[in-house]
Write a protein that holds these residues in place. Structure first.
Motif, PDB file in Angstrom:
ATOM      1  N   ALA A  29       0.828  -1.200   0.000  1.00 14.90           N
ATOM      2  CA  ALA A  29       0.000   0.000   0.000  1.00 14.90           C
ATOM      3  C   ALA A  29       0.864   1.252   0.000  1.00 14.90           C
ATOM      4  O   ALA A  29       1.791   1.365   0.800  1.00 14.90           O
ATOM      5  CB  ALA A  29      -0.917  -0.004   1.223  1.00 14.90           C
ATOM      6  N   SER A 198     -10.718  -0.402  -4.088  1.00 11.69           N
ATOM      7  CA  SER A 198      -9.699  -0.832  -3.138  1.00 11.69           C
ATOM      8  C   SER A 198      -9.021  -2.129  -3.562  1.00 11.69           C
ATOM      9  O   SER A 198      -7.969  -2.481  -3.026  1.00 11.69           O
ATOM     10  CB  SER A 198     -10.312  -1.012  -1.744  1.00 11.69           C
ATOM     11  OG  SER A 198     -11.230  -2.092  -1.719  1.00 11.69           O
ATOM     12  N   THR A 203      -6.278   3.506  -2.747  1.00 11.52           N
ATOM     13  CA  THR A 203      -6.212   3.251  -1.309  1.00 11.52           C
ATOM     14  C   THR A 203      -7.321   4.036  -0.623  1.00 11.52           C
ATOM     15  O   THR A 203      -7.328   5.269  -0.682  1.00 11.52           O
ATOM     16  CB  THR A 203      -4.853   3.687  -0.732  1.00 11.52           C
ATOM     17  OG1 THR A 203      -3.810   2.950  -1.372  1.00 11.52           O
ATOM     18  CG2 THR A 203      -4.802   3.446   0.772  1.00 11.52           C
ATOM     19  N   ARG A 221      -2.112   2.740   4.583  1.00 10.31           N
ATOM     20  CA  ARG A 221      -2.947   1.682   5.145  1.00 10.31           C
ATOM     21  C   ARG A 221      -2.245   0.365   4.863  1.00 10.31           C
ATOM     22  O   ARG A 221      -1.997   0.007   3.718  1.00 10.31           O
ATOM     23  CB  ARG A 221      -4.330   1.671   4.500  1.00 10.31           C
ATOM     24  CG  ARG A 221      -5.274   0.675   5.142  1.00 10.31           C
ATOM     25  CD  ARG A 221      -6.602   0.686   4.427  1.00 10.31           C
ATOM     26  NE  ARG A 221      -7.473  -0.329   4.995  1.00 10.31           N
ATOM     27  CZ  ARG A 221      -8.444  -0.905   4.334  1.00 10.31           C
ATOM     28  NH1 ARG A 221      -8.678  -0.584   3.091  1.00 10.31           N
ATOM     29  NH2 ARG A 221      -9.204  -1.811   4.915  1.00 10.31           N
TER      30      ARG A 221
END
Length: 223
Positions: A29, A198, A203, A221
């Protein structure tokens, strides 16, 4: 079909539950880094915010305070803030006129961006399709500012916001999508966009997490 799934009193817990219920996909991420990012506020026009309009989004008013805070934070850091204003003519509406009851024209009072947002803190770009990159200088503006990341908020989650997020991704931007900074007609449309984006495009994050990133230098995240 329409519902106020976000209100001023419920937006924080509802958005937090949405974020928590998204699958934690295995991926690296990206981190939202203030000095690499720009804020894009999509179509916060009276057309979608006025109850008398047929396009009224009941949850849209609840996202305004969060967007106001993001605009102020990006402005303080001298980072790009871009607002879009969706306008159509009979010539450029294309399929928009086939899908919707009417089009937003420049001469309509409802076409203006809400006065609740200070557009003087950024630039206003006119667009004619869901995709804010299509037929606009958005990509050039971002490139010239050295932007690598785009934080998206505004309306509608499942139309202009999702389409623009996907378009930003294929242009090489790292996309961050605000759960409580976007809104649409109902929670099903909203959450479906979050779920799809997602998985391979963006994100998802809360406005509060984005604000924290602007203060401490980054937010990510973890997968």
């Amino acid at each position: 079909m329409k519902s106020a799934y976000f209100t001023q009193g419920t937006i924080e817990p509802v958005a937090a539950r949405m974020l928590e219920s998204l699958p934690q996909y295995e991926r690296s991420a990206p981190r939202l880094v203030a000095d690499q990012s720009a804020l894009l506020v999509l179509d916060m026009q009276r057309f979608f915010l006025e109850p008398a309009s047929h396009a009224y989004i009941p949850s849209a008013g609840a996202i305004i305070p969060g967007i106001q805070a993001l605009v102020a934070a990006y402005s303080r850091r001298s980072r790009p803030v871009l607002f879009t204003r969706h306008l159509n003519t009979e010539q450029n509406a294309a399929m928009m006129s086939r899908w919707w009851r009417d089009i937003i024209t420049e001469h309509s009072d409802l076409s203006e961006v809400t006065e609740a947002l200070d557009t003087s803190r950024g630039a206003v770009l006119v667009k004619s399709q869901y995709d804010a990159f299509y037929g606009t200088p958005l990509d050039d503006v971002l490139s010239q500012a050295g932007v690598r990341q785009l934080l998206i908020c505004g309306v509608m989650t499942h139309l202009c916001c999702e389409t623009t997020a996907r378009s930003a991704f294929v242009r090489g931007y790292e996309v961050f999508f605000t759960v409580d900074g976007t809104a649409t007609y109902n929670q099903d449309f909203h959450f479906s966009s979050l779920l799809n984006l997602s998985h391979g495009f963006a994100t998802p994050l809360l406005v509060g997490d984005a604000l924290n990133a602007l203060e401490v230098g980054g937010f990510g995240r973890t997968a």
